[in-house]
Design an enzyme around this catalytic site. Structure first.
Site, PDB file in Angstrom:
ATOM      1  N   GLU A 115       0.839  -1.208   0.000  1.00  0.00           N
ATOM      2  CA  GLU A 115       0.000   0.000   0.000  1.00  0.00           C
ATOM      3  C   GLU A 115       0.869   1.252   0.000  1.00  0.00           C
ATOM      4  O   GLU A 115       1.981   1.237   0.539  1.00  0.00           O
ATOM      5  CB  GLU A 115      -0.890   0.011   1.246  1.00  0.00           C
ATOM      6  CG  GLU A 115      -2.282  -0.542   1.029  1.00  0.00           C
ATOM      7  CD  GLU A 115      -3.194   0.415   0.236  1.00  0.00           C
ATOM      8  OE1 GLU A 115      -2.694   1.271  -0.527  1.00  0.00           O
ATOM      9  OE2 GLU A 115      -4.413   0.291   0.401  1.00  0.00           O
ATOM     10  N   ASP A 116       0.359   2.318  -0.570  1.00  0.00           N
ATOM     11  CA  ASP A 116       1.041   3.606  -0.507  1.00  0.00           C
ATOM     12  C   ASP A 116       0.925   4.208   0.886  1.00  0.00           C
ATOM     13  O   ASP A 116       1.902   4.654   1.479  1.00  0.00           O
ATOM     14  CB  ASP A 116       0.502   4.582  -1.575  1.00  0.00           C
ATOM     15  CG  ASP A 116      -1.024   4.669  -1.596  1.00  0.00           C
ATOM     16  OD1 ASP A 116      -1.701   3.969  -0.809  1.00  0.00           O
ATOM     17  OD2 ASP A 116      -1.551   5.441  -2.418  1.00  0.00           O
ATOM     18  N   ASP A 157      -4.392   5.041   6.242  1.00  0.00           N
ATOM     19  CA  ASP A 157      -4.950   6.185   6.977  1.00  0.00           C
ATOM     20  C   ASP A 157      -5.906   5.631   8.038  1.00  0.00           C
ATOM     21  O   ASP A 157      -5.462   5.188   9.096  1.00  0.00           O
ATOM     22  CB  ASP A 157      -5.624   7.092   5.925  1.00  0.00           C
ATOM     23  CG  ASP A 157      -6.123   8.415   6.468  1.00  0.00           C
ATOM     24  OD1 ASP A 157      -6.141   8.597   7.690  1.00  0.00           O
ATOM     25  OD2 ASP A 157      -6.512   9.276   5.669  1.00  0.00           O
ATOM     26  N   LEU A 170      -7.817  -1.012   3.866  1.00  0.00           N
ATOM     27  CA  LEU A 170      -6.987  -2.175   4.178  1.00  0.00           C
ATOM     28  C   LEU A 170      -7.825  -3.334   4.724  1.00  0.00           C
ATOM     29  O   LEU A 170      -7.638  -4.487   4.321  1.00  0.00           O
ATOM     30  CB  LEU A 170      -5.947  -1.754   5.216  1.00  0.00           C
ATOM     31  CG  LEU A 170      -4.917  -2.806   5.558  1.00  0.00           C
ATOM     32  CD1 LEU A 170      -4.086  -3.133   4.340  1.00  0.00           C
ATOM     33  CD2 LEU A 170      -4.040  -2.315   6.683  1.00  0.00           C
ATOM     34  N   ARG A 174       1.391  12.497  -8.784  1.00  0.00           N
ATOM     35  CA  ARG A 174       1.940  11.145  -8.632  1.00  0.00           C
ATOM     36  C   ARG A 174       3.380  11.040  -9.118  1.00  0.00           C
ATOM     37  O   ARG A 174       4.137  10.187  -8.676  1.00  0.00           O
ATOM     38  CB  ARG A 174       1.103  10.123  -9.425  1.00  0.00           C
ATOM     39  CG  ARG A 174      -0.320   9.962  -8.940  1.00  0.00           C
ATOM     40  CD  ARG A 174      -0.921   8.691  -9.558  1.00  0.00           C
ATOM     41  NE  ARG A 174      -2.373   8.663  -9.499  1.00  0.00           N
ATOM     42  CZ  ARG A 174      -3.073   8.233  -8.459  1.00  0.00           C
ATOM     43  NH1 ARG A 174      -2.464   7.822  -7.367  1.00  0.00           N
ATOM     44  NH2 ARG A 174      -4.384   8.211  -8.503  1.00  0.00           N
TER      45      ARG A 174
HETATM   46  P1  5GP Z   1      -7.977   4.564   4.492  1.00  0.00           P
HETATM   47  O1  5GP Z   1      -9.017   3.611   3.962  1.00  0.00           O
HETATM   48  O2  5GP Z   1      -6.857   3.888   5.246  1.00  0.00           O
HETATM   49  O3  5GP Z   1      -8.586   5.679   5.282  1.00  0.00           O
HETATM   50  O4  5GP Z   1      -7.373   5.337   3.272  1.00  0.00           O
HETATM   51  C1  5GP Z   1      -6.632   4.689   2.341  1.00  0.00           C
HETATM   52  C2  5GP Z   1      -6.573   5.448   1.036  1.00  0.00           C
HETATM   53  O5  5GP Z   1      -6.915   6.838   1.162  1.00  0.00           O
HETATM   54  C3  5GP Z   1      -5.155   5.440   0.541  1.00  0.00           C
HETATM   55  O6  5GP Z   1      -4.857   4.251  -0.163  1.00  0.00           O
HETATM   56  C4  5GP Z   1      -5.122   6.683  -0.311  1.00  0.00           C
HETATM   57  O7  5GP Z   1      -5.632   6.378  -1.590  1.00  0.00           O
HETATM   58  C5  5GP Z   1      -6.059   7.635   0.392  1.00  0.00           C
HETATM   59  N1  5GP Z   1      -5.300   8.541   1.278  1.00  0.00           N
HETATM   60  C6  5GP Z   1      -5.225   8.522   2.626  1.00  0.00           C
HETATM   61  N2  5GP Z   1      -4.440   9.500   3.102  1.00  0.00           N
HETATM   62  C7  5GP Z   1      -3.987  10.162   1.994  1.00  0.00           C
HETATM   63  C8  5GP Z   1      -3.094  11.291   1.813  1.00  0.00           C
HETATM   64  O8  5GP Z   1      -2.550  11.903   2.743  1.00  0.00           O
HETATM   65  N3  5GP Z   1      -2.878  11.671   0.525  1.00  0.00           N
HETATM   66  C9  5GP Z   1      -3.432  11.050  -0.547  1.00  0.00           C
HETATM   67  N4  5GP Z   1      -3.130  11.517  -1.756  1.00  0.00           N
HETATM   68  N5  5GP Z   1      -4.260   9.981  -0.408  1.00  0.00           N
HETATM   69  C10 5GP Z   1      -4.525   9.555   0.850  1.00  0.00           C
HETATM   70 MG    MG Z   2      -4.497   3.854  -2.158  1.00  0.00          MG
END
Ligand code: 5GP
Ligand code: MG
Length: 178
Positions: free
Chosen positions: A102-103, A106, A111, A168
């Site tokens: 994963e990048d 959050d 996940l 990106r």
């Molecule tokens: P989660 O489901 O863990 O809240 O978020 C995961 C997805 O939200 C990441 O894979 C990404 O695509 C997006 N995301 C969360 N934080 C960031 C951030 O700081 N910048 C960007 N560009 N995308 C984010």
């Molecule tokens: Mg993502």
């Protein structure tokens, strides 16, 4: 570059290119030690992880495989709301040692969905490698096994991460300017 403007927002330099690459090298050392002789299957989650996946995978030693998946979102019924589904898994992952790439993690909602879909296919083991982790935002109990760098709750772009499609291709990571 100290700042970049994407669409209507300005971002400031947050993590330099060499710091990103150093953290990836450190992750590769750990993964190489943990998976020696196991032929792990890396699964990169598109779009954001493509650069990280490439740079990490380049440093993996011995037999290893890689494939890419995508979370597709679509509108369900009025009661189910937005539904997300994992698409693109063509490999048989049963009895494989899977490492999700994963990048950024959050809240962990994405996940959790990915993990649940993959566990149903009975891999031998499943681990998560993320370049960036936001511990203060994380809401889940799933352990995040390999973390490149912990960051605060800022919105980040660069090195695969986008703001509405842009950013990106930046070699560094930038954070939204307050
Ligand atoms: P989660 O489901 O863990 O809240 O978020 C995961 C997805 O939200 C990441 O894979 C990404 O695509 C997006 N995301 C969360 N934080 C960031 C951030 O700081 N910048 C960007 N560009 N995308 C984010
Ligand atoms: Mg993502």
């Amino acid at each position: 570059m100290q700042t970049v403007t994407l669409h209507d927002k300005t971002f400031e330099l947050f993590i330099a290119e060499n710091a990103i690459q150093q953290s990836i090298s450190a992750l590769a050392v750990q993964i190489n030690a943990d998976y020696a002789g196991k032929n792990p299957l890396f699964l990169g989650i598109l779009n954001g992880s493509f650069l990280f996946a490439a740079d990490l995978f380049r440093q993996i030693e011995g037999n290893a495989e890689i494939s890419f998946l995508k979370m597709a979102s679509y509108q369900g019924t009025a009661t189910t709301g937005k539904i997300s589904e994992l698409i693109g898994l063509n490999e048989d992952i049963s009895n494989r040692h899977v490492i999700i790439i994963e990048d950024i993690v959050d809240t962990g909602i994405t996940l959790e969905k990915i993990i649940n879909d993959l566990i149903a296919k009975q891999p031998a083991s499943i681990a998560i490698a993320t370049l960036l982790f936001k511990p203060a935002a994380y809401q889940k109990n799933i352990p995040v096994n390999y973390v490149g760098m912990e960051v605060g709750n800022d919105f980040l772009v660069g090195y695969g991460l986008d703001y509405d499609g842009l950013g990106r291709n930046l070699k560094e990571i930038y954070k939204l300017k307050a």
